[in-house]
Enzyme design. Structure first.
Site, PDB file in Angstrom:
ATOM      1  N   GLY A 134       0.820  -1.199   0.000  1.00  0.00           N
ATOM      2  CA  GLY A 134       0.000   0.000   0.000  1.00  0.00           C
ATOM      3  C   GLY A 134       0.854   1.249   0.000  1.00  0.00           C
ATOM      4  N   PRO A 172       2.705   4.860   1.109  1.00  0.00           N
ATOM      5  CA  PRO A 172       3.457   5.182   2.327  1.00  0.00           C
ATOM      6  C   PRO A 172       2.564   5.803   3.391  1.00  0.00           C
ATOM      7  CG  PRO A 172       4.560   6.024   0.349  1.00  0.00           C
ATOM      8  CD  PRO A 172       3.202   5.581  -0.072  1.00  0.00           C
ATOM      9  N   GLY A 173       2.862   5.483   4.650  1.00  0.00           N
ATOM     10  CA  GLY A 173       2.196   6.127   5.762  1.00  0.00           C
ATOM     11  C   GLY A 173       0.868   5.538   6.173  1.00  0.00           C
ATOM     12  N   SER A 212      -6.978   3.948 -17.749  1.00  0.00           N
ATOM     13  CA  SER A 212      -8.259   4.184 -17.090  1.00  0.00           C
ATOM     14  C   SER A 212      -8.881   5.537 -17.422  1.00  0.00           C
ATOM     15  CB  SER A 212      -8.100   4.047 -15.575  1.00  0.00           C
ATOM     16  OG  SER A 212      -7.177   5.001 -15.082  1.00  0.00           O
ATOM     17  N   LYS A 261      -9.728   5.666  -5.945  1.00  0.00           N
ATOM     18  CA  LYS A 261     -10.303   6.674  -6.837  1.00  0.00           C
ATOM     19  C   LYS A 261     -11.606   7.233  -6.286  1.00  0.00           C
ATOM     20  CE  LYS A 261      -8.246   4.633 -10.998  1.00  0.00           C
ATOM     21  NZ  LYS A 261      -8.505   3.919 -12.268  1.00  0.00           N
TER      22      LYS A 261
END
Length: 801
Positions: free
Chosen positions: A385, A387-388, A708, A751
C-alpha cells in the site's frame, strides 16, 4: 630528420634545440672549416649501440660531444655514433673508438640547467670509419656508408623463422612478452630490420650488440643473433629452475612451521601448556547448552577440535573462534512462550490501529490457527500500500498480540545476494546474512520478522537478492535454510515473516507467489481525522513536551490540515504538520507568553502558512470540452481533468500534458470511437477534416500513464465537438475498446475516496468493477451516486439526463 622537420612536427612551438643554440652568440660560435661530403661529425658514446630504424634517448655531458651536436644542428646534418672501447675513458681518442657505428638523425635536443644535454636520435644506416679528420674542435671522420641490400633466399628465410621463434621464447621466459613487441617481431618482413630490432631489444651486453652492428653480411648477423639467443634461453631456463627450487624450499619451511605449531599444541594437551584450556572448556559448555541440531553440533565440535590444535596467535584462530560464537549464540531451540489470547490480541490491534478491519481479521485468523496448531507452518504475509498507512507499525502490533519478539530489516537498496545468505568463511571479515543476524538479535527462533521495502530490492554483479529470498519465504523450504557463513541448516519455519511494499509490481513474480498479499489502501477524511485524534495528537504532545491541558486542537482545525496542507494516502505528513503546530505552541509557552493554547481553524494559516493544496472544487468549471477523470497514484487516488478543444487544422490529434504511451493510445482510441459514432452522436463528419483536436491534461510537469482515462477522454472529446457541457460534479474512470465497451480498471477504492474528498456527487465506474463496491468505505458509498457503465453510450446518457 632535420630541425625544420622537427618544427613541422611541432607547429607554433620553438624547438628545444633552438632554445639551446639561442644562448650562444655568433661571436662565440667556433669558426670551423666546411666538412667534406663523405664526412660525418662523430659523437662518442659509452656502452650504447644504436641500430638503424631504432629511436633512442642519449645524455651528453662532455664538452667535445656537445660542440659536435650543436654544430650538426647548425649544419642540419646527421651525426655518427661510435661506442668507445673503455667506458671509463673520459676523453676518448680515435683509436679508443670502435670503427663501426650508426648514422643518426637528431629528433629532439634539450639543454638542462644542470649542464647535461638530452638528445633523441634515430638510427638510419651503418657506417665504417675510413680516417679521422684533424683540425676540428670535435671529432670528424671520412666514412663509408653501408646500404642494406634486399636479400631473399631459403637460407635467410629459414633463419628469419628460427630467430622469431627464439626471440618469442626469450620474451616468454623473461615474462615480459608485451603483445606489442611480439606483434612487431612476428609481423616484421625485412630480414635486416628484424635482426636489428631483436638485437636492440633482446641482446643485453653492449659489446655483443657492437659485434652484431659490425656484421654487414645479413646471414652472419643472423647466425650471431641465434648464438646469443640460444645462450640466453639456456641461462633463463636455469634461472627459472633455480627460482622454482627456492620456492619449493620456502614451502618446506612453511610445512616445518606448521609441524612445530602442532607439536606445541600436543605439548599443551600433555599439560605442558594450559594457556587456552579454560577457553576451550567454556566453548564446549556453550555448545552443549545451545541444544543444537545434530548436524550443527557435529560441525561445532569439529571446529572446536581444530581450535584446540591452533596457536592463539594464528590469524585463523580468531576466525574459527568467531564462527563458534555465532553457532553457540543462535537460538536453535529457544522460542517465545507467549500464550495466545484472541480477545486480548483483538484489543491490542484495535488500540494500535483505526480501521483496517480486513487486515485485523486476517491477523486474528492466523493467531487462532497458531493457537490450535502450535507446530504448524507460519504463512508469509505481505502488506502492500501507499506510504504512511501503517504497514510497519502493523508488524509491531502483531508481535505484541502474539507475544513474540519483533525484528525488522530494510531491504531497500540491497543489491548483494550475500547480504541475505551471508559470505563464505573463506573471505576475511565474513559474516552471516541479515536473516541469521536478525534471528540472533531477536534471541528466539520464532519472532515476527518484518522484511521492509521489498519492492526496493536491487540486483547487480554480486547476484540477485530477491532470488535468495525465495528459500527464506517458502514454508516448504525454509525449515532447512542454509546460510553461506554457517554452512549448516537453520529452521526458519517457526518465524512469522511479514513483507511490506509500496508497489506490488516491482516484486518478482516467483517471490510474490510465495506470499499472501494483503492490500492497505488510503484513508478517508473521516478516518484520518479519527487517527489524528486518537494517536497522532497524543504522540506529538508527548514528543514536544506538552500536556493536554497546555495545548489542544479542535476537530475543525485537524480537518483543515488534512484538506489544505496534506495530500497523501497515509498520515505521515499529517503528523508532521501537527508536530509543527505543537512546536510553535511549545516555544510560546517556554517564553512565558502563554500558559495554555487552543488551536482553532483560524490559527492554522498563521502557523503553517498559506494553503499548500487548492481544492479541486475550485478548479472545476462547467464548460464544453472538460471532463473529470479519476486516477490512481502510489500515494492514493486523485482526480484528473481532461481538457479537449478543436482548432482549425487538418484533422491531427495533438496530445500534451506529459502523457505516457498507454494514455496516448487511449486518447487515439477515444477519438477513433467518436469518429466511428459521429452520425449516432449527431456530429458533422466534416468537423474532423477541418479541425485539429487538442487533448491536454493539466499539471504537465507530472508524468501520467494508464488506460483508465479512456471514458473521460471520450466524454471530453464529445463535449468539445458537440459544445455540450459535462457537469463539474461528475467524475468517471474506465478503459474503452473500439467497440465502445467500458472495461474494468484497478484502484477503485482509492479513486472513489479521492472523488468524495474533491466534492464529486456522481461517479461513473465500469459495470465489471461492481465486485469492488464492497471495498469502498460505507461513509463514502452513502455520500456518492454511482453509475455503472457497460458502454460509453451509458456515460453520455448520464451526462445529458
Amino acid at each position: 630528420m632535420t630541425i625544420q622537420d622537427l618544427k613541422k612536427l611541432l607547429p607554433g612551438t620553438k624547438s628545444a634545440s633552438e632554445n639551446a643554440l639561442s644562448k650562444t652568440s655568433p661571436e662565440d660560435s667556433p669558426q670551423v672549416p666546411q666538412l667534406p661530403d663523405d664526412a660525418l661529425i662523430i659523437v662518442p658514446v659509452r656502452a650504447t649501440v644504436l641500430f638503424p630504424q631504432v629511436v633512442m634517448p642519449l645524455v651528453i655531458g662532455r664538452k667535445l660531444s656537445i660542440e659536435a651536436l650543436q654544430q650538426a644542428i647548425r649544419l642540419e646534418k646527421p651525426i655518427g655514433l661510435l661506442m668507445q672501447r673503455d667506458n671509463n675513458d673520459i676523453d676518448p681518442k680515435p683509436d679508443d673508438l670502435y670503427p663501426t657505428g650508426t648514422v643518426a638523425e637528431i629528433l629532439r635536443y634539450i639543454a638542462i640547467p644542470d649542464g647535461t644535454h638530452h638528445v633523441a636520435c634515430q638510427g638510419t644506416q651503418r657506417f665504417r670509419v675510413k680516417a679521422f679528420i684533424p683540425d676540428y674542435p670535435f671529432l670528424a671522420a671520412h666514412v663509408e656508408l653501408y646500404e642494406e641490400p634486399e636479400v631473399s633466399s631459403r637460407d635467410i628465410d629459414a633463419r628469419v623463422i628460427t630467430v622469431k621463434e627464439k626471440a618469442i621464447e626469450v620474451l616468454n621466459l623473461t615474462r615480459q612478452s608485451a603483445i606489442e613487441v611480439v606483434n612487431a617481431i612476428q609481423s616484421m618482413a625485412n630480414p635486416s630490420l628484424l635482426a636489428d630490432l631483436i638485437a636492440s631489444y633482446l641482446i643485453e651486453k653492449a659489446e655483443e650488440k657492437q659485434e652484431i652492428l659490425a656484421l654487414f653480411d645479413i646471414q652472419q648477423r643472423f647466425d650471431k643473433i641465434l648464438e646469443l639467443l640460444n645462450y640466453r634461453i639456456e641461462v633463463l631456463k636455469l634461472s627459472n629452475q633455480i627460482n622454482e627450487q627456492t620456492q619449493e624450499s620456502m614451502g618446506q619451511k612453511q610445512r616445518e612451521f606448521m609441524l612445530r605449531e602442532q607439536m606445541r599444541a600436543i605439548q599443551k594437551e600433555l599439560g605442558e601448556g594450559e594457556e587456552n584450556t579454560a577457553e576451550i572448556e567454556e566453548i564446549s559448555k556453550a555448545i552443549t547448552a545451545a541444544n543444537m541440531p545434530e548436524e550443527a553440533e557435529k560441525q561445532a565440535r569439529k571446529e572446536l577440535s581444530r581450535l584446540q590444535h591452533m596457536s592463539d596467535a594464528s590469524g585463523e584462530y580468531s576466525m574459527v573462534r568467531t564462527y563458534l560464537d555465532w553457532l553457540t549464540e543462535l537460538p536453535w531451540s529457544k522460542a517465545s512462550p507467549g500464550v495466545i489470547d484472541i480477545a486480548k490480541a483483538r484489543d491490542i490491534l484495535n488500540a494500535d490501529h483505526y480501521g483496517l478491519d480486513k487486515i485485523k481479521q486476517r491477523i486474528l485468523e492466523f493467531l487462532a490457527v497458531r493457537k490450535l496448531n502450535p507446530n504448524g507452518k507460519s504463512p508469509i504475509l505481505c502488506f502492500t500500500g501507499p506510504p504512511g498507512v501503517g504497514k510497519t507499525s502493523l508488524g509491531r502490533s502483531i508481535a505484541r498480540a502474539s507475544g513474540r519478539e519483533f525484528v525488522r530489516t530494510s531491504l531497500g537498496g540491497v543489491h548483494d545476494e550475500a547480504e541475505i545468505r551471508g559470505h563464505r568463511r573463506t573471505y576475511i571479515g565474513a559474516l552471516p546474512g541479515t536473516i541469521i543476524q536478525s534471528i540472533r538479535k531477536a534471541g528466539t527462533n520464532n519472532p515476527v520478522f518484518m522484511l521492509d521495502e521489498m519492492d526496493k530490492l536491487g540486483s547487480g554483479i554480486q547476484g540477485d537478492p530477491s532470488s535468495a529470498l525465495l528459500e527464506v519465504l517458502d514454508p516448504e523450504q525454509n525449515s532447512t535454510f542454509r546460510d553461506n557463513y554457517l554452512g549448516v541448516a537453520f529452521d526458519l519455519s517457526h518465524v512469522m515473516f511479514i513483507g511490506t511494499a509500496n508497489v506490488l509490481d516491482n516484486i518478482p513474480i516467483p517471490l510474490r507467489d510465495r506470499m499472501e498479499v494483503i492490500e492497505l489502501t488510503g484513508y478517508t477524511l473521516d478516518e484520518k481525522a479519527q487517527i489524528a485524534r486518537r494517536y497522532l495528537v497524543g504522540r506529538q504532545l508527548e514528543t514536544n513536551g506538552l500536556t493536554a491541558k497546555q495545548c489542544s486542537i479542535s476537530d475543525a482545525a485537524i480537518e483543515t490540515i488534512i484538506q489544505d496542507y496534506t495530500r497523501e494516502a497515509g498520515c505521515r505528513n499529517l503528523e508532521r504538520e501537527i508536530g509543527t503546530i505543537f512546536r510553535r505552541v511549545a516555544m510560546r509557552i517556554a517564553e512565558g507568553l502563554v500558559l495554555t493554547e487552543s488551536i482553532e481553524t483560524e490559527h492554522i494559516s498563521a502557523i503553517l502558512g498559506p494553503k499548500k493544496y487548492d481544492s479541486e472544487v475550485a478548479m472545476r468549471t462547467s464548460v464544453p470540452g472538460v471532463a473529470t477523470g479519476l486516477a490512481w497514484t502510489p500515494v492514493g487516488g486523485d482526480i484528473l481533468f481532461i481538457e479537449a478543444t478543436k482548432v482549425p487544422g487538418s484533422g491531427k490529434l495533438i496530445l500534451t500534458g506529459q502523457l505516457g504511451d498507454v494514455m496516448k493510445e487511449s486518447a487515439q482510441a477515444a477519438l477513433s470511437l467518436v469518429k466511428a459514432h459521429a452520425t449516432t452522436l449527431n456530429l458533422n463528419p466534416d468537423i474532423f477534416e477541418k479541425n485539429d483536436i487538442h487533448v491536454h491534461v493539466p499539471a504537465g510537469a507530472i508524468p501520467k500513464d494508464g488506460p483508465s482515462a479512456g471514458v473521460a477522454m471520450f466524454t471530453a472529446l464529445y463535449s468539445a465537438l458537440s459544445d455540450r457541457i459535462v457537469q463539474s460534479d461528475i467524475a468517471m474512470t474506465g478503459e474503452i475498446s473500439l467497440r465502445g465497451l467500458v472495461l474494468p480498471v484497478g484502484g477503485i477504492k482509492e479513486k472513489v475516496i479521492a472523488a468524495a474528498r474533491a466534492g464529486i456527487k456522481t461517479v461513473m465506474l465500469p459495470a465489471r468493477n461492481q465486485r469492488d463496491f464492497e471495498e469502498i468505505p460505507e461513509a463514502v458509498r452513502n455520500q456518492l451516486n454511482f453509475v455503472w457503465l457497460e458502454k460509453v453510450d451509458d456515460a453520455l446518457k448520464s451526462i445529458e439526463s
